[in-house]
Design a protein around this motif. Structure first.
Motif, PDB file in Angstrom:
ATOM      1  N   ILE A  71      -2.310  13.153 -52.860  1.00  0.00           N
ATOM      2  CA  ILE A  71      -2.210  11.747 -52.460  1.00  0.00           C
ATOM      3  C   ILE A  71      -3.003  11.496 -51.179  1.00  0.00           C
ATOM      4  N   GLY A  72      -2.955  12.442 -50.240  1.00  0.00           N
ATOM      5  CA  GLY A  72      -3.704  12.282 -48.993  1.00  0.00           C
ATOM      6  C   GLY A  72      -5.196  12.182 -49.227  1.00  0.00           C
ATOM      7  N   GLN A  73      -5.725  13.021 -50.134  1.00  0.00           N
ATOM      8  CA  GLN A  73      -7.154  12.946 -50.464  1.00  0.00           C
ATOM      9  C   GLN A  73      -7.505  11.620 -51.118  1.00  0.00           C
ATOM     10  N   LEU A  74      -6.603  11.122 -51.975  1.00  0.00           N
ATOM     11  CA  LEU A  74      -6.844   9.847 -52.645  1.00  0.00           C
ATOM     12  C   LEU A  74      -6.861   8.696 -51.638  1.00  0.00           C
ATOM     13  N   VAL A  75      -5.907   8.696 -50.708  1.00  0.00           N
ATOM     14  CA  VAL A  75      -5.864   7.660 -49.669  1.00  0.00           C
ATOM     15  C   VAL A  75      -7.142   7.695 -48.838  1.00  0.00           C
ATOM     16  N   ALA A  76      -7.567   8.905 -48.452  1.00  0.00           N
ATOM     17  CA  ALA A  76      -8.785   9.038 -47.650  1.00  0.00           C
ATOM     18  C   ALA A  76     -10.007   8.559 -48.421  1.00  0.00           C
ATOM     19  N   ALA A  77     -10.054   8.850 -49.721  1.00  0.00           N
ATOM     20  CA  ALA A  77     -11.193   8.405 -50.536  1.00  0.00           C
ATOM     21  C   ALA A  77     -11.254   6.885 -50.616  1.00  0.00           C
ATOM     22  N   LEU A  78     -10.110   6.251 -50.832  1.00  0.00           N
ATOM     23  CA  LEU A  78     -10.065   4.791 -50.909  1.00  0.00           C
ATOM     24  C   LEU A  78     -10.418   4.170 -49.559  1.00  0.00           C
ATOM     25  N   TRP A  79      -9.929   4.769 -48.492  1.00  0.00           N
ATOM     26  CA  TRP A  79     -10.236   4.289 -47.141  1.00  0.00           C
ATOM     27  C   TRP A  79     -11.741   4.386 -46.890  1.00  0.00           C
ATOM     28  N   ALA A  80     -12.331   5.533 -47.224  1.00  0.00           N
ATOM     29  CA  ALA A  80     -13.770   5.717 -47.006  1.00  0.00           C
ATOM     30  C   ALA A  80     -14.580   4.732 -47.847  1.00  0.00           C
ATOM     31  N   ALA A  81     -14.167   4.535 -49.093  1.00  0.00           N
ATOM     32  CA  ALA A  81     -14.877   3.577 -49.947  1.00  0.00           C
ATOM     33  C   ALA A  81     -14.798   2.172 -49.368  1.00  0.00           C
ATOM     34  N   GLY A  82     -13.635   1.826 -48.798  1.00  0.00           N
ATOM     35  CA  GLY A  82     -13.462   0.504 -48.215  1.00  0.00           C
ATOM     36  C   GLY A  82     -14.326   0.256 -47.000  1.00  0.00           C
ATOM     37  N   THR A  83     -14.720   1.319 -46.310  1.00  0.00           N
ATOM     38  CA  THR A  83     -15.585   1.179 -45.140  1.00  0.00           C
ATOM     39  C   THR A  83     -17.058   1.414 -45.478  1.00  0.00           C
ATOM     40  N   GLY A  84     -17.353   1.629 -46.767  1.00  0.00           N
ATOM     41  CA  GLY A  84     -18.738   1.832 -47.174  1.00  0.00           C
ATOM     42  C   GLY A  84     -19.259   3.238 -46.964  1.00  0.00           C
ATOM     43  N   GLN A  85     -18.375   4.216 -46.716  1.00  0.00           N
ATOM     44  CA  GLN A  85     -18.801   5.601 -46.518  1.00  0.00           C
ATOM     45  C   GLN A  85     -18.813   6.307 -47.876  1.00  0.00           C
TER      46      GLN A  85
END
Length: 216
Positions: A71-85
């Motif tokens: 779940i932590g990796q998924l949250v980080a992936a969504l967060w990164a996608a939201g910032t354009g990374q």
């Protein structure tokens, strides 16, 4: 005000806005969640492979791997996608898939969810390990333009997967334990990366990560 004055004013406004730091709800570094949750799952997996728990207790790390790491990796992936990374989102998204699928593989095989006969369990695990070995090896090659620490991290993960694959096919406890200690090595490197991103997030200087293998 002339048209040229208005255009100049508009350009200055855009320049000022682009120079301001992003303070929206998705601002920040997703690695602050992605890296430590990766580390804790790696430690739990390494301890299991190295024999800190009985061989039949293969599900020992699953609670951590599913509820924290996956779940932590998924949250980080969504967060990164939201910032354009995009690259960061790709990395965390890939490992979200790895950890979540590992947890479901263990649960599925131990609870007979997938209808896999007992005599096919080894082949099923080999399919899983081979698939992810190829994916992580590609990721290691794809990150040759990043600081060397990241390439080393993904290379160690690929080595661990290769060792566990061979150990699984040969039913070798010794090789599986060696794979577990390689997992500890990339967990330690992950801990170093966490100290790096946390230092930057708290106003300090990041730690040395090494030069990229390939230049720009």
């Amino acid at each position: 005000m002339t048209a040229s004055d208005a255009a100049t004013t508009d350009q200055e406004t855009i320049a000022n806005q682009s120079s301001e730091p992003d303070s929206g709800p998705l601002a920040g570094d997703p690695s602050l969640i992605g890296v430590p949750t990766f580390v804790v799952g790696s430690i739990a997996l390494g301890m299991t492979l190295a024999g800190f728990v009985p061989a039949e207790a293969v599900g020992a790390p699953v609670a951590i791997i599913l509820a924290a790491t996956g779940i932590g990796q998924l949250v980080a992936a969504l967060w990164a996608a939201g910032t354009g990374q995009s690259a960061v989102a790709s990395i965390f998204g890939i490992f979200s898939g790895f950890w979540l699928s590992y947890g479901f593989l263990v649960l599925g095989l131990t609870h007979d969810w997938f209808g896999v006969p007992a005599e096919s369990a080894t082949a099923t695990q080999a399919v899983f390990l081979t698939s992810w070995l190829i994916a992580v090896a590609l990721l290691a090659v794809a990150t040759l333009r990043l600081p060397a620490a990241y390439t080393v991290l993904f290379t160690l993960i690929a080595v661990a997967l290769a060792l566990v694959l061979i150990a699984t096919v040969q039913d070798s406890v010794q090789l599986k334990a060696i794979g577990g200690y390689v997992v500890f090595s990339f967990a330690a490197l992950g801990g170093y990366l966490f100290l790096h991103v946390m230092s930057e997030a708290t106003g300090g200087r990041g730690l040395p990560l090494g030069r990229p293998v390939l230049g720009a």
